[in-house]
Design a protein around this motif. Structure first.
Motif, short mmCIF file in Angstrom:
data_model
loop_
_atom_site.label_atom_id
_atom_site.label_comp_id
_atom_site.label_asym_id
_atom_site.label_seq_id
_atom_site.Cartn_x
_atom_site.Cartn_y
_atom_site.Cartn_z
N LEU A 1 0.83 -1.21 0.00
CA LEU A 1 0.00 0.00 0.00
C LEU A 1 0.86 1.26 0.00
CD1 LEU A 1 -2.66 -0.95 2.71
CD2 LEU A 1 -2.76 -1.36 0.25
N SER A 2 0.37 2.29 -0.67
CA SER A 2 0.99 3.61 -0.57
C SER A 2 0.45 4.29 0.67
CB SER A 2 0.66 4.44 -1.81
OG SER A 2 -0.74 4.69 -1.88
N LEU A 3 1.06 5.41 1.06
CA LEU A 3 0.58 6.13 2.23
C LEU A 3 -0.84 6.67 2.06
CD1 LEU A 3 3.79 8.03 3.47
CD2 LEU A 3 2.83 5.86 4.27
N PRO A 4 -1.20 7.22 0.88
CA PRO A 4 -2.60 7.64 0.70
C PRO A 4 -3.57 6.47 0.81
CG PRO A 4 -1.20 8.72 -0.93
CD PRO A 4 -0.34 7.69 -0.25
N GLU A 5 -3.18 5.31 0.28
CA GLU A 5 -4.05 4.13 0.39
C GLU A 5 -4.17 3.69 1.84
OE1 GLU A 5 -3.30 1.94 -3.93
OE2 GLU A 5 -1.89 1.60 -2.28
N LEU A 6 -3.08 3.76 2.58
CA LEU A 6 -3.12 3.42 4.01
C LEU A 6 -4.06 4.36 4.75
CD1 LEU A 6 -2.13 1.95 6.54
CD2 LEU A 6 -0.21 3.57 6.62
N ARG A 7 -3.98 5.65 4.43
CA ARG A 7 -4.85 6.64 5.09
C ARG A 7 -6.32 6.31 4.84
NH1 ARG A 7 -3.82 11.67 6.89
NH2 ARG A 7 -1.76 11.65 5.89
N GLU A 8 -6.66 5.96 3.59
CA GLU A 8 -8.04 5.65 3.27
C GLU A 8 -8.52 4.39 3.99
OE1 GLU A 8 -10.51 7.25 1.56
OE2 GLU A 8 -9.05 8.85 1.85
#
Length: 262
Positions: free
Chosen positions: A238-245
């Motif tokens: 996961l990317s950081l934006p994906e982790l945030r979501e």
């Protein structure tokens, strides 16, 4: 409304709906357990059910008697063999929005702190295992570690996973906006199909997600890869934006568990 008739037996729309629902439930149950030892046991039970139906239909008295004896204890056998899977399924139903209110989500401030900490841990190639407690109590695992009782912050999380420090090995458990404990010991997954490329952190993350509704964030020390575990499934790369979501969905009242596995 009768669709067709075989001898004295009629087949109606209600029968079609009944058969379709049973088939769908069996399929979803197998899909839910696919890749585990329980799936093989489940297929074995289906074979026995099919054998019982054939014996009864062909009027094979001896076989029918044997299968009928087995049927009388199937409920107990199923409860014993599928105890972990039944517990996970009940947890899933209990947290569904139709049956009850979801766990109160952590604030955006907590999510920002965790995502920022994960970003720094990735850059530093520090391993991390962060468990978010939701409805299911994790006190038994909190007690295996060191009590912290501090507000979630980026600096504290990065410090806890700094190599060669007393608390870096094991899991950090967060409840609401508080880091309850560090260096916690988690159960390993029972899923034998997990790739050998995943180490103990990932196996522990899957393990706790299989027996509770916890949401787990993992950072690989070797590759810096970010993963999450939820409902016995692992979502990796996961990317950081994906982790945030995913954190927002997992910790919000409107959370609905994802179904696809990465």
């Amino acid at each position: 409304m009768e669709l067709f008739r075989i001898g004295f037996l009629s087949f109606t729309l209600l029968d079609l709906a009944d058969v379709s629902l049973v088939a769908f439930m069996l399929y979803k149950t197998y899909q839910y357990m696919k890749g585990t030892l329980a799936a093989q046991i489940f297929l074995g039970l289906l074979v026995l059910l099919a054998g019982s139906a054939v014996a009864s239909f062909l009027n094979l008295t001896s076989l029918d008697w044997i299968f009928s004896r087995l049927t009388s204890i199937w409920f107990i056998v199923v409860v014993i063999l599928f105890q972990p899977e039944i517990r996970r399924m009940l947890l899933f139903l209990g947290q569904h929005r139709i049956f009850g209110k979801f766990f109160q989500n952590s604030s955006e401030e907590v999510i920002n702190a965790v995502v920022s900490a994960v970003g720094e841990l990735v850059d530093l190639h520090y391993g991390a295992l962060i468990v978010f407690a939701r409805n299911t109590g994790l006190r038994i695992y909190v007690e295996t570690g060191e009590q912290i009782g501090a507000k979630v912050s980026k600096r504290l999380l990065v410090s806890l996973f700094f190599p060669n420090t007393p608390l870096h090995d094991g899991a950090v458990i967060i409840k609401n906006a508080t880091i309850e404990a560090a260096r916690c010991v988690l159960p390993l997954t029972q899923n034998e199909s997990i790739s050998e490329t995943f180490g103990m952190r990932h196996r522990s993350a899957l393990g706790i997600s299989e027996i509770s509704d916890a949401f787990v964030v993992i950072v690989s020390e070797e590759s810096g890869r970010v993963s999450v575990a939820e409902n016995g499934q692992l979502f990796s790369g996961l990317s950081l934006p994906e982790l945030r979501e995913r954190l927002r969905h997992a910790l919000s009242e409107k959370h609905v568990p994802a179904e696809e596995t990465v």
